[in-house]
Design an enzyme around this catalytic site. Structure first.
Site, PDB file in Angstrom:
ATOM      1  N   GLU A  80       0.835  -1.202   0.000  1.00 38.94           N
ATOM      2  CA  GLU A  80       0.000   0.000   0.000  1.00 38.94           C
ATOM      3  C   GLU A  80       0.869   1.251   0.000  1.00 38.94           C
ATOM      4  O   GLU A  80       0.581   2.228  -0.692  1.00 38.94           O
ATOM      5  CB  GLU A  80      -0.926   0.015   1.233  1.00 38.94           C
ATOM      6  CG  GLU A  80      -1.846  -1.170   1.339  1.00 38.94           C
ATOM      7  CD  GLU A  80      -1.288  -2.323   2.162  1.00 38.94           C
ATOM      8  OE1 GLU A  80      -2.085  -3.027   2.798  1.00 38.94           O
ATOM      9  OE2 GLU A  80      -0.050  -2.523   2.174  1.00 38.94           O
ATOM     10  N   CYS A 109      -0.027   1.338   7.260  1.00 41.17           N
ATOM     11  CA  CYS A 109      -0.639   1.545   5.945  1.00 41.17           C
ATOM     12  C   CYS A 109      -1.994   2.233   6.071  1.00 41.17           C
ATOM     13  O   CYS A 109      -2.337   3.081   5.247  1.00 41.17           O
ATOM     14  CB  CYS A 109      -0.762   0.219   5.196  1.00 41.17           C
ATOM     15  SG  CYS A 109       0.846  -0.431   4.693  1.00 41.17           S
TER      16      CYS A 109
END
Length: 150
Positions: A80, A109
Site C-alpha cells: 500500500e 498503511c
C-alpha cells in the site's frame, strides 16, 4: 467463463502485482483505483537500489521479530505504501480512490491511506490489526473482505 465483477478484476490484478514481491514471509500487492481506472500499483519489497531480502535474508527472521509487531524493523516497504509512493512520484492524484489489497492493511498503511484520501479499502486475506481497524472505523471506513474464488 463469466465476466468478473470490478472487485474480482481489481483483486486479481492486486494478486498479480504481488508476484513481484521479494519478501520471504508474505507477498502482498495493492492497486489504487478511481472511476474504474488503475492509478498506481505497489508490492512489498525493499527501497530501490538495496539488496532484496530473497538475496540476503529476512531481517525480521534474523532478529526473531513476530509477525504483526515492530513493522519498522524491516527492510521492506508495504504494498500500500509503495502504491501511494508510485502515485506521488508520477504526479497522480489519488484522493477519493479505492485500494485493492491482497492483505488487510496494517496500522501504518491504514494511516497513510487515510491521509492520502483513500475512501474504500478492499482486501482478500485477513491480517488483523485492532488499531488499524479502530482508526479506519473512526474515519468512517470499514474495509471490505472479498472472498477468495473457490
Amino acid at each position: 467463463m463469466p465476466r468478473p465483477s470490478w472487485d474480482e478484476y481489481f483483486m486479481a490484478i492486486a494478486e498479480q502485482v504481488s508476484g513481484r514481491s521479494t519478501c520471504l514471509r508474505r507477498h502482498t500487492g495493492a492497486v489504487l483505483v478511481k472511476d474504474k481506472r488503475i492509478l498506481a500499483t505497489g508490492y512489498n519489497g525493499v527501497p530501490v537500489g538495496l539488496a532484496h531480502c530473497d538475496e540476503i535474508g529476512c531481517l525480521r527472521e534474523q532478529r526473531g521479530i513476530a509477525s504483526g509487531s515492530h513493522h519498522e524493523l524491516c527492510r521492506g516497504i508495504h504494498a500500500e505504501q509503495n502504491a501511494v509512493i508510485q502515485a506521488a512520484k508520477h504526479g497522480i492524484a489519488i484522493e477519493g480512490a479505492s485500494v485493492y489489497c491482497t492483505h488487510q492493511p496494517c496500522v501504518l498503511c491504514a494511516k497513510i491511506l487515510l491521509n492520502a484520501g483513500i475512501v474504500d479499502i478492499a482486501y482478500r486475506d485477513p491480517y488483523p490489526d485492532p488499531l488499524s481497524e479502530e482508526l479506519l472505523a473512526e474515519a468512517g471506513i470499514v474495509p471490505r473482505r472479498l472472498a477468495e474464488e473457490p
